[in-house]
Design a protein around this motif. Structure first.
Motif, short mmCIF file in Angstrom:
data_model
loop_
_atom_site.label_atom_id
_atom_site.label_comp_id
_atom_site.label_asym_id
_atom_site.label_seq_id
_atom_site.Cartn_x
_atom_site.Cartn_y
_atom_site.Cartn_z
N LEU A 209 53.49 50.59 -20.60
CA LEU A 209 52.90 51.37 -20.13
C LEU A 209 52.46 52.88 -20.01
O LEU A 209 51.08 52.97 -19.59
CB LEU A 209 53.69 50.76 -18.76
CG LEU A 209 53.12 51.34 -16.91
CD1 LEU A 209 51.92 50.59 -16.81
CD2 LEU A 209 54.10 51.42 -16.32
N ALA A 210 53.43 53.22 -20.33
CA ALA A 210 53.53 54.69 -21.21
C ALA A 210 52.03 54.92 -21.79
O ALA A 210 51.21 56.03 -21.23
CB ALA A 210 54.33 55.04 -21.53
N VAL A 211 52.00 54.46 -23.15
CA VAL A 211 51.19 53.85 -23.88
C VAL A 211 50.12 53.44 -23.02
O VAL A 211 48.20 54.19 -23.67
CB VAL A 211 51.38 53.42 -25.35
CG1 VAL A 211 50.23 53.52 -26.17
CG2 VAL A 211 52.83 53.45 -26.01
N ARG A 212 49.85 52.27 -22.48
CA ARG A 212 48.56 52.01 -21.52
C ARG A 212 47.83 52.98 -21.08
O ARG A 212 47.23 52.76 -20.80
CB ARG A 212 49.02 50.71 -21.42
CG ARG A 212 48.18 49.69 -20.70
CD ARG A 212 47.06 48.98 -22.01
NE ARG A 212 45.65 49.56 -22.07
CZ ARG A 212 44.79 49.08 -22.90
NH1 ARG A 212 44.90 48.05 -24.07
NH2 ARG A 212 43.52 49.31 -22.69
N GLU A 213 48.48 53.62 -19.70
CA GLU A 213 47.90 54.88 -18.90
C GLU A 213 47.45 55.33 -20.44
O GLU A 213 46.62 56.44 -20.04
CB GLU A 213 49.26 55.32 -18.81
CG GLU A 213 49.61 54.48 -17.36
CD GLU A 213 50.56 54.93 -16.35
OE1 GLU A 213 51.70 55.81 -17.26
OE2 GLU A 213 52.00 54.05 -15.57
N LYS A 214 48.13 55.84 -21.14
CA LYS A 214 47.03 56.87 -21.71
C LYS A 214 45.88 56.06 -23.00
O LYS A 214 44.64 57.11 -22.25
CB LYS A 214 48.00 57.57 -23.41
CG LYS A 214 49.33 58.26 -23.61
CD LYS A 214 50.17 58.73 -23.96
CE LYS A 214 51.60 59.54 -23.64
NZ LYS A 214 52.05 59.39 -24.76
#
Length: 505
Positions: A209-214
């Motif tokens: 999720l963190a990577v996708r938000e970036k």
């Protein structure tokens, strides 16, 4: 010295008893169990049956500390707590105590029985009965104090058959308790393993999720710069929503698994919240044994219980056959008897007697044969159940060995795939630092690596789960090095995957 007349009377009395016993023995041929017998055959692997029963008699059940190998002392502590608090195990212990009480009662049947009795009745004696005058027509007390004894002569092995049946039933109860312990400990271990998987999958999903938000942020920047279209934004939002749903599902699974563990521990839901987050080493090298001696099957408590049921069935057949033979008891009494209390303690009121009591079935309308047929049928059921349990156990062990070897092969390939994803990430980072590429390829490579790490986790969990199932299939923990040595020295065939051995007749 006894008078000749008394010796002559005693000789006649003994002769009459001997004749009576002989006549009754001849009459016993009137009731026969000819033609009633079992046709069942026990399957066997080497000496598995005797080995299993001997192991249980000596208290040689496999140790229950195998949880340390799977999840360290943290998991072992949960298993120990479950084994000490679970109500089903407490019920199993109660059944063992009941079986032991029956065993003690049956053991007492082989001993002489002695009891005392005191009867005193105040009554009017009839004038037209056996009591002569002057007592006839009067009121008087009829008193008797006696010590009574009886002993059954076990010519046909009745008591030993009863004892074998009782012992077998006690051993069945003990094996069933051990089976319940094994099922409970493996269920706790598997639930704990799933809890570890859920936490680690949750952590990886949160990283995704963190990577996708970036990626979403960069996509928005590129959209403002005119380098992306709105469709890319919608695609990013779709993926973010999917990952968030996964996170919600993992959190729900964690809560449910904690509740399940609490139930297995015999406690309320609050106990599940107290369980520390499992820390499973997914990279631990647990090799699947190439061979395992077939005799290990004999340790399985369900196999041992099934074998003891066969033993109990055979003893019940012997007991049913005993009903066809004469039942001979020696009974005796000694004491005081008198009419009227004034004569009760006088020497002339003493009574004493001894003699045999013989009962013999002559015509039972087929009842005894029907009872024997029922016991033979029960024995056949026990044999069939044992044979099926043995076959299922062999297949279960072979299946778990195959799964272990397959997961090992998959793990080797997954190591290559994960390393390739890691290398791709490093190359993308190098290009980004050199200014030949932007951050999006780095984030894409990181997303791919996280996906591979999820796959690696599932393969490692599947491997460990199969190891727990193998431990359960073998009836308890095993030492792979020790079992390999035992396997090399075994005279019989061995378990080996992928071929699944069949139980031999």
């Amino acid at each position: 010295m006894k008078p000749p007349e008394i010796n002559k009377m005693n000789s006649k009395h003994i002769a009459y008893h001997a004749i009576a016993v002989g006549v009754l023995a001849l009459l016993s041929a009137c009731v026969s169990f000819d033609g009633i017998q079992s046709q069942s055959q026990l399957k066997s692997i080497a000496n598995e049956g005797n080995a299993g029963i001997f192991a249980q008699q000596q208290g040689l059940w496999p140790a229950s500390d195998w949880g340390v190998v799977i999840g360290g002392h943290e998991l072992q502590a949960l298993i120990d707590a479950g084994l000490s608090n679970n109500p089903s195990l407490q019920a199993a212990s109660a059944r063992i105590n009941a079986a032991r009480a029956v065993n003690a009662a049956v053991s007492a049947n082989a001993l002489p029985s002695v009891n005392a009795s005191l009867d005193s009745t105040y009554q009017r004696f009839t004038e037209h009965g056996l009591i002569p005058k002057p007592l006839a027509g009067t009121y008087e007390s009829n008193n008797q104090l006696a010590l009574n004894a009886s002993y059954e002569l076990d010519f046909w092995g009745k008591h030993s058959a009863e004892m074998r049946t009782a012992v077998s039933q006690e051993k069945v109860a003990e094996a069933e308790k051990q089976s319940a312990r094994l099922l409970l400990s493996s269920a706790i271990a598997r639930s704990w393993l799933q809890l570890a998987r859920q936490y680690q999958q949750l952590a990886l999903s949160e990283q995704q999720l963190a990577v996708r938000e970036k990626i979403d942020q960069l996509t928005l920047q590129r959209l403002k710069a005119g380098l992306e279209t709105k469709s890319e934004i919608q695609q990013s939002l779709l993926q973010i929503s999917s990952i968030k749903n996964d996170i919600i599902s993992w959190k729900e699974a964690i809560a449910l698994t904690r509740n399940q563990l609490a139930a297995l521990l015999g406690a309320g839901p609050e106990r599940g919240q107290q369980i520390p987050t499992p820390r499973l080493q997914t990279n631990m090298a647990i090799a699947a044994p190439a061979n395992l001696p077939l005799e290990l099957i004999s340790r399985r408590p369900d196999i041992v219980a099934a074998r003891w049921r066969v033993e109990a069935g055979q003893s019940e057949i012997d007991l049913a056959k005993n009903q066809f033979y004469p039942n001979i008891n020696i009974v005796g009494f000694a004491g005081l008897s008198s009419l009227g209390l004034d004569n009760f303690v006088k020497s002339g009121s003493s009574i004493v007697g001894v003699g045999p009591t013989i009962r013999l079935p002559i015509f039972e309308g087929g009842r005894l044969r029907a009872q024997l047929k029922n016991k033979v049928a029960g024995y056949d059921v026990a044999v069939a159940t044992y044979n099926q349990s043995l076959t299922d156990a062999l297949h279960e062990v072979a299946d778990q060995l195959q799964t272990l070897q397959t997961s090992e092969a998959q793990a080797k390939q997954q190591i290559i795939a994960e390393q390739a994803a890691r290398t791709a990430l490093q190359l993308a980072q190098q290009r980004q630092k050199a200014g030949t590429a932007n951050m999006l390829p780095v984030l894409a490579a990181e997303t791919a690596l996280l996906a591979q790490q999820k796959l690696s986790l599932d393969i490692a969990i599947r491997h460990t789960d199969s190891q727990i199932n193998l431990i359960k299939a073998l009836g308890g923990g095993y030492d792979s090095k020790a079992e390999s040595i035992a396997s090399a020295n075994a005279a019989s065939n061995n378990f080996s995957a992928p071929n699944k051995p069949e139980a031999a007749q």
